[in-house]
Scaffold this active site. Structure first.
Site, mmCIF file in Angstrom:
data_model
loop_
_atom_site.group_PDB
_atom_site.id
_atom_site.type_symbol
_atom_site.label_atom_id
_atom_site.label_comp_id
_atom_site.label_asym_id
_atom_site.label_seq_id
_atom_site.Cartn_x
_atom_site.Cartn_y
_atom_site.Cartn_z
ATOM 1 N N GLY A 14 0.822 -1.212 0.000
ATOM 2 C CA GLY A 14 0.000 0.000 0.000
ATOM 3 C C GLY A 14 0.851 1.256 0.000
ATOM 4 N N ASP A 62 -3.935 -12.724 3.327
ATOM 5 C CA ASP A 62 -4.902 -11.897 4.043
ATOM 6 C C ASP A 62 -4.602 -12.009 5.535
ATOM 7 O OD1 ASP A 62 -7.193 -10.775 5.232
ATOM 8 O OD2 ASP A 62 -8.446 -11.391 3.539
ATOM 9 N N SER A 128 -4.166 7.036 13.572
ATOM 10 C CA SER A 128 -4.547 8.195 12.774
ATOM 11 C C SER A 128 -4.951 9.340 13.690
ATOM 12 C CB SER A 128 -5.748 7.794 11.900
ATOM 13 O OG SER A 128 -6.362 8.925 11.345
ATOM 14 N N THR A 130 -7.435 10.815 13.352
ATOM 15 C CA THR A 130 -8.887 10.671 13.449
ATOM 16 C C THR A 130 -9.318 10.159 14.827
ATOM 17 O OG1 THR A 130 -10.791 9.935 12.141
ATOM 18 C CG2 THR A 130 -9.133 8.295 12.569
ATOM 19 N N TYR A 153 -14.706 4.178 10.412
ATOM 20 C CA TYR A 153 -13.251 4.053 10.238
ATOM 21 C C TYR A 153 -12.525 4.601 11.479
ATOM 22 C CZ TYR A 153 -8.521 5.269 8.892
ATOM 23 O OH TYR A 153 -7.144 5.411 8.897
ATOM 24 N N LYS A 157 -9.982 2.696 14.481
ATOM 25 C CA LYS A 157 -8.633 3.095 14.927
ATOM 26 C C LYS A 157 -8.626 3.283 16.451
ATOM 27 C CE LYS A 157 -6.523 2.870 11.060
ATOM 28 N NZ LYS A 157 -5.522 1.840 10.787
ATOM 29 N N ASP A 300 -15.985 17.624 8.679
ATOM 30 C CA ASP A 300 -14.634 18.204 8.645
ATOM 31 C C ASP A 300 -14.347 19.019 9.908
ATOM 32 O OD1 ASP A 300 -13.429 17.259 6.374
ATOM 33 O OD2 ASP A 300 -14.073 18.917 5.087
HETATM 34 P P1 NAD Z 1 -3.492 1.626 1.477
HETATM 35 O O1 NAD Z 1 -4.891 1.241 1.218
HETATM 36 O O2 NAD Z 1 -2.683 2.198 0.362
HETATM 37 O O3 NAD Z 1 -2.678 0.382 2.069
HETATM 38 C C1 NAD Z 1 -3.265 -0.602 2.869
HETATM 39 C C2 NAD Z 1 -2.828 -1.938 2.294
HETATM 40 O O4 NAD Z 1 -3.333 -2.988 3.119
HETATM 41 C C3 NAD Z 1 -3.367 -2.170 0.890
HETATM 42 O O5 NAD Z 1 -2.285 -2.555 0.052
HETATM 43 C C4 NAD Z 1 -4.366 -3.315 1.052
HETATM 44 O O6 NAD Z 1 -4.423 -4.156 -0.085
HETATM 45 C C5 NAD Z 1 -3.821 -4.016 2.277
HETATM 46 N N1 NAD Z 1 -4.817 -4.742 3.080
HETATM 47 C C6 NAD Z 1 -6.008 -4.286 3.535
HETATM 48 N N2 NAD Z 1 -6.586 -5.238 4.282
HETATM 49 C C7 NAD Z 1 -5.737 -6.295 4.316
HETATM 50 C C8 NAD Z 1 -5.762 -7.568 4.935
HETATM 51 N N3 NAD Z 1 -6.799 -7.964 5.669
HETATM 52 N N4 NAD Z 1 -4.709 -8.382 4.775
HETATM 53 C C9 NAD Z 1 -3.645 -8.024 4.018
HETATM 54 N N5 NAD Z 1 -3.574 -6.847 3.379
HETATM 55 C C10 NAD Z 1 -4.601 -5.981 3.546
HETATM 56 O O7 NAD Z 1 -3.502 2.629 2.719
HETATM 57 P P2 NAD Z 1 -2.341 3.537 3.321
HETATM 58 O O8 NAD Z 1 -2.660 4.952 3.030
HETATM 59 O O9 NAD Z 1 -1.028 2.987 2.962
HETATM 60 O O10 NAD Z 1 -2.623 3.311 4.873
HETATM 61 C C11 NAD Z 1 -1.895 2.380 5.624
HETATM 62 C C12 NAD Z 1 -2.396 2.403 7.053
HETATM 63 O O11 NAD Z 1 -2.264 3.721 7.571
HETATM 64 C C13 NAD Z 1 -3.867 2.026 7.229
HETATM 65 O O12 NAD Z 1 -3.997 1.290 8.416
HETATM 66 C C14 NAD Z 1 -4.555 3.382 7.353
HETATM 67 O O13 NAD Z 1 -5.748 3.281 8.074
HETATM 68 C C15 NAD Z 1 -3.512 4.171 8.098
HETATM 69 N N6 NAD Z 1 -3.620 5.614 7.907
HETATM 70 C C16 NAD Z 1 -3.577 6.143 6.638
HETATM 71 C C17 NAD Z 1 -3.688 7.521 6.463
HETATM 72 C C18 NAD Z 1 -3.684 8.147 5.091
HETATM 73 O O14 NAD Z 1 -4.109 9.294 4.955
HETATM 74 N N7 NAD Z 1 -3.219 7.450 4.053
HETATM 75 C C19 NAD Z 1 -3.802 8.363 7.580
HETATM 76 C C20 NAD Z 1 -3.819 7.795 8.851
HETATM 77 C C21 NAD Z 1 -3.733 6.412 9.004
HETATM 78 C C1 WQD Z 2 -8.147 17.640 3.798
HETATM 79 C C2 WQD Z 2 -8.843 18.985 3.630
HETATM 80 C C3 WQD Z 2 -11.197 18.859 3.117
HETATM 81 C C4 WQD Z 2 -10.895 17.127 -0.844
HETATM 82 C C5 WQD Z 2 -8.541 12.223 6.204
HETATM 83 C C6 WQD Z 2 -9.135 11.291 7.216
HETATM 84 C C7 WQD Z 2 -8.174 11.070 8.350
HETATM 85 C C8 WQD Z 2 -6.813 10.621 7.824
HETATM 86 C C9 WQD Z 2 -6.300 11.566 6.802
HETATM 87 C C10 WQD Z 2 -6.795 8.207 7.714
HETATM 88 C C11 WQD Z 2 -10.228 19.033 4.283
HETATM 89 C C12 WQD Z 2 -10.416 19.506 1.994
HETATM 90 C C13 WQD Z 2 -10.570 17.638 0.393
HETATM 91 C C14 WQD Z 2 -11.449 17.990 -1.836
HETATM 92 C C15 WQD Z 2 -11.287 19.808 -0.291
HETATM 93 N N1 WQD Z 2 -6.886 9.349 7.172
HETATM 94 N N2 WQD Z 2 -10.766 18.951 0.669
HETATM 95 N N3 WQD Z 2 -11.603 19.302 -1.501
HETATM 96 O O1 WQD Z 2 -10.278 14.827 6.023
HETATM 97 O O2 WQD Z 2 -8.158 15.932 6.879
HETATM 98 O O3 WQD Z 2 -8.322 13.481 6.808
HETATM 99 O O4 WQD Z 2 -7.279 11.716 5.747
HETATM 100 O O5 WQD Z 2 -6.671 7.937 8.865
HETATM 101 O O6 WQD Z 2 -8.729 10.114 9.166
HETATM 102 O O7 WQD Z 2 -10.336 11.855 7.705
HETATM 103 O O8 WQD Z 2 -8.108 14.700 4.703
HETATM 104 O O9 WQD Z 2 -7.452 14.979 2.375
HETATM 105 O O10 WQD Z 2 -9.843 14.316 2.875
HETATM 106 O O11 WQD Z 2 -9.066 16.623 3.422
HETATM 107 O O12 WQD Z 2 -11.454 21.009 -0.050
HETATM 108 O O13 WQD Z 2 -11.773 17.571 -2.955
HETATM 109 O O14 WQD Z 2 -9.071 19.199 2.226
HETATM 110 O O15 WQD Z 2 -12.423 19.513 3.299
HETATM 111 O O16 WQD Z 2 -10.407 20.297 4.829
HETATM 112 P P1 WQD Z 2 -8.829 14.817 6.145
HETATM 113 P P2 WQD Z 2 -8.626 15.081 3.261
#
Ligand code: NAD
Ligand code: WQD
Length: 343
Positions: A14, A62, A128, A130, A153, A157, A300
Site C-alpha cells: 500500500g 490476508d 490516525s 482521526t 473508520y 482506529k 470536517d
Molecule cells: P493503502 O490502502 O494504500 O494500504 C493498505 C494496504 O493494506 C493495501 O495494500 C491493502 O491491499 C492491504 N490490506 C487491507 N486489508 C488487508 C488484509 N486484511 N490483509 C492483508 N492486506 C490488507 O492505505 P495507506 O494509506 O497505505 O494506509 C496504511 C495504514 O495507515 C492504514 O492502516 C490506514 O488506516 C492508516 N492511515 C492512513 C492515512 C492516510 O491518509 N493514508 C492516515 C492515517 C492512518
Molecule cells: C483535507 C482537507 C477537506 C478534498 C482524512 C481522514 C483522516 C486521515 C487523513 C486516515 C479538508 C479539503 C478535500 C477535496 C477539499 N486518514 N478537501 N476538496 O479529512 O483531513 O483526513 O485523511 O486515517 O482520518 O479523515 O483529509 O485529504 O480528505 O481533506 O477542499 O476535494 O481538504 O475539506 O479540509 P482529512 P482530506
C-alpha cells in the site's frame, strides 16, 4: 546494518507501507511483505525493487487468515511487525461499517494472536489523527482525549488502540503512530498513492485535476474561522512518515525488554490551509489547477495539526521534506502513472 533483524510489514504494497519498506531496506533491515493487493497493485512491489535494488519477499496473504500467517511465522524469525493492513476510507466506512470493523479489527487480532504464538513482541501500529475526533486543541498533543469518532473508520482506529493498550500487559511492546495527512510520493516517482475511484483526499484530487482526469477541484468551504476561510491541516510527506517507522523500530531495540504501549503524533507541526496548499501546488508545478469554492464537507474539523514534540524528542526524528517538495513529488507520480509528458 540491521540485517539480523527481520521485519514483517502487513499492507506493505500500500501507499505508506511501500514507502516504509523502502526505508527499512535502505536501513539494512530484512523485510517480508504480506498484502492481499485488494487495495494496491503489484507494481508497488516492483517500484520498491527498482528503488532499492533488493528483491522483496512478498506473500499474497490476508491478515484475517491465521493459518497462512502461522505458516509464515513458522518459516521465518520475525523480530517485529509493522501493521498497516486495513481499510482507510472514511466515506466508505459509513456505507460498509461491518466490512471496516471486520477487516480493521480482525486483521489486528489475528496478527496479535500469531505474534503471541511465535513469541514476537514488537508491533508498530498505523493509527490516525482521526482518533481525536473533533479535538478541543488546535495543535493536538497525545494527551488529548479520544472524542466521539466521526466515522466507523475512526472508531476502528480508536478500538485498535484500546486493544493494543490492553495486550501490552500481556508481553507486547506497542508503538502506535497517529498519522496526520500523509501526502506526496517517493522522490524517484517509482511508488506513490493509487486511489481507488474518485479520490476523497485533497492531494490526489489536486493532482488528478491538474492531469485533466477531473474537471475542477472543489474547496470545501471558505467560511471557516481560519486565515483564509479554508480548513487547516498538517500535511506530511509520506517518506517522512515512513522514516518514522524505522526510528520506532530502532527505538524499541534500545529499550529494556518488558511491556510497553506508547502513542505518538506523526505530523510536521505546521498548519496549512487548503487554499494555501492549492496555491503552493500551482506555484511549484507551474500547471493550471481549476478550482471552485463549494460548501463545507460534513464532519470536517476546522483546524487541526500535530504537536510532534513527543516523537521528535523520543526518536530523534523530524521531517525532511517541505510542502512544496511534497507537492512536486505527488505531481511527478501522477504524471508517471498517467504517462503524461511535457506538462
Ligand atoms: P493503502 O490502502 O494504500 O494500504 C493498505 C494496504 O493494506 C493495501 O495494500 C491493502 O491491499 C492491504 N490490506 C487491507 N486489508 C488487508 C488484509 N486484511 N490483509 C492483508 N492486506 C490488507 O492505505 P495507506 O494509506 O497505505 O494506509 C496504511 C495504514 O495507515 C492504514 O492502516 C490506514 O488506516 C492508516 N492511515 C492512513 C492515512 C492516510 O491518509 N493514508 C492516515 C492515517 C492512518
Ligand atoms: C483535507 C482537507 C477537506 C478534498 C482524512 C481522514 C483522516 C486521515 C487523513 C486516515 C479538508 C479539503 C478535500 C477535496 C477539499 N486518514 N478537501 N476538496 O479529512 O483531513 O483526513 O485523511 O486515517 O482520518 O479523515 O483529509 O485529504 O480528505 O481533506 O477542499 O476535494 O481538504 O475539506 O479540509 P482529512 P482530506
Amino acid at each position: 546494518m540491521n540485517s539480523d533483524q527481520h521485519i514483517l510489514v502487513t499492507g506493505g504494497a500500500g501507499y505508506i507501507g511501500a514507502h516504509t519498506v523502502v526505508e527499512l531496506l535502505s536501513a539494512g533491515y530484512k523485510v517480508t511483505v504480506v498484502d492481499t493487493l485488494e487495495r494496491s497493485e503489484y507494481r508497488m512491489i516492483e517500484g520498491i525493487e527498482s528503488i532499492t535494488g533488493i528483491r522483496v519477499d512478498f506473500h499474497k496473504i490476508d491478515c484475517l487468515d491465521f493459518v497462512a500467517l502461522d505458516t509464515l511465522f513458522a518459516a521465518n524469525d520475525f523480530s517485529a511487525v509493522i501493521h498497516f493492513a486495513a481499510y482507510k476510507s472514511v466515506n466508505e466506512s459509513v456505507v460498509k461499517p461491518l466490512e471496516y470493523y471486520n477487516n480493521n479489527l480482525g486483521s489486528l487480532l489475528s496478527v496479535l494472536e500469531v505474534m503471541k504464538k511465535h513469541h514476537v513482541q514488537d508491533i508498530i501500529f498505523s493509527s490516525s489523527c482521526t482518533v481525536y475526533g473533533q479535538p478541543d486543541q488546535i495543535q493536538v498533543d497525545e494527551s488529548a482525549p479520544f472524542k466521539t469518532a466521526e466515522s466507523p473508520y475512526g472508531s476502528t482506529k480508536q478500538l485498535c488502540e484500546h486493544i493494543l493498550k490492553d495486550v501490552a500487559t500481556d508481553g507486547f511492546r506497542v508503538i502506535s503512530l497517529r498519522y496526520f495527512n500523509p501526502i506526496g510520493a517517493h522522490p524517484s516517482a517509482m511508488i506513490g498513492e493509487l486511489p481507488i475511484g474518485v479520490p476523497n483526499n485533497l492531494v490526489p484530487y489536486v493532482t488528478q485535476t491538474a492531469a485533466g482526469v477531473r474537471d475542477k477541484l472543489t474547496v470545501f468551504g471558505n467560511d471557516y474561522n481560519t486565515l483564509d476561510g479554508s480548513c487547516v491541516r498538517d500535511f506530511i510527506h509520506v517518506s517522512d512518515v515512513a522514516s518514522a517507522h524505522v526510528k520506532a523500530i530502532d527505538y524499541l531495540n534500545q529499550q529494556q525488554k518488558g511491556n510497553l504501549f506508547d502513542a505518538y503524533n506523526l505530523g510536521t507541526g505546521q498548519g496549512v490551509s487548503v487554499l494555501q496548499l492549492v496555491k503552493k501546488f500551482i506555484e511549484v508545478t507551474g500547471v493550471k489547477l481549476p478550482y471552485t469554492i463549494g460548501s463545507r464537507r460534513p464532519g470536517d474539523v476546522e483546524k487541526v495539526y500535530a504537536d510532534p514534540s513527543k516523537i521528535n524528542k523520543a526518536f530523534g526524528w523530524s521531517t525532511t521534506y517541505d510542502l512544496g517538495q511534497s507537492l512536486i513529488h505527488a505531481w511527478q507520480w501522477e504524471k508517471k502513472i498517467r504517462n503524461l509528458k511535457g506538462i
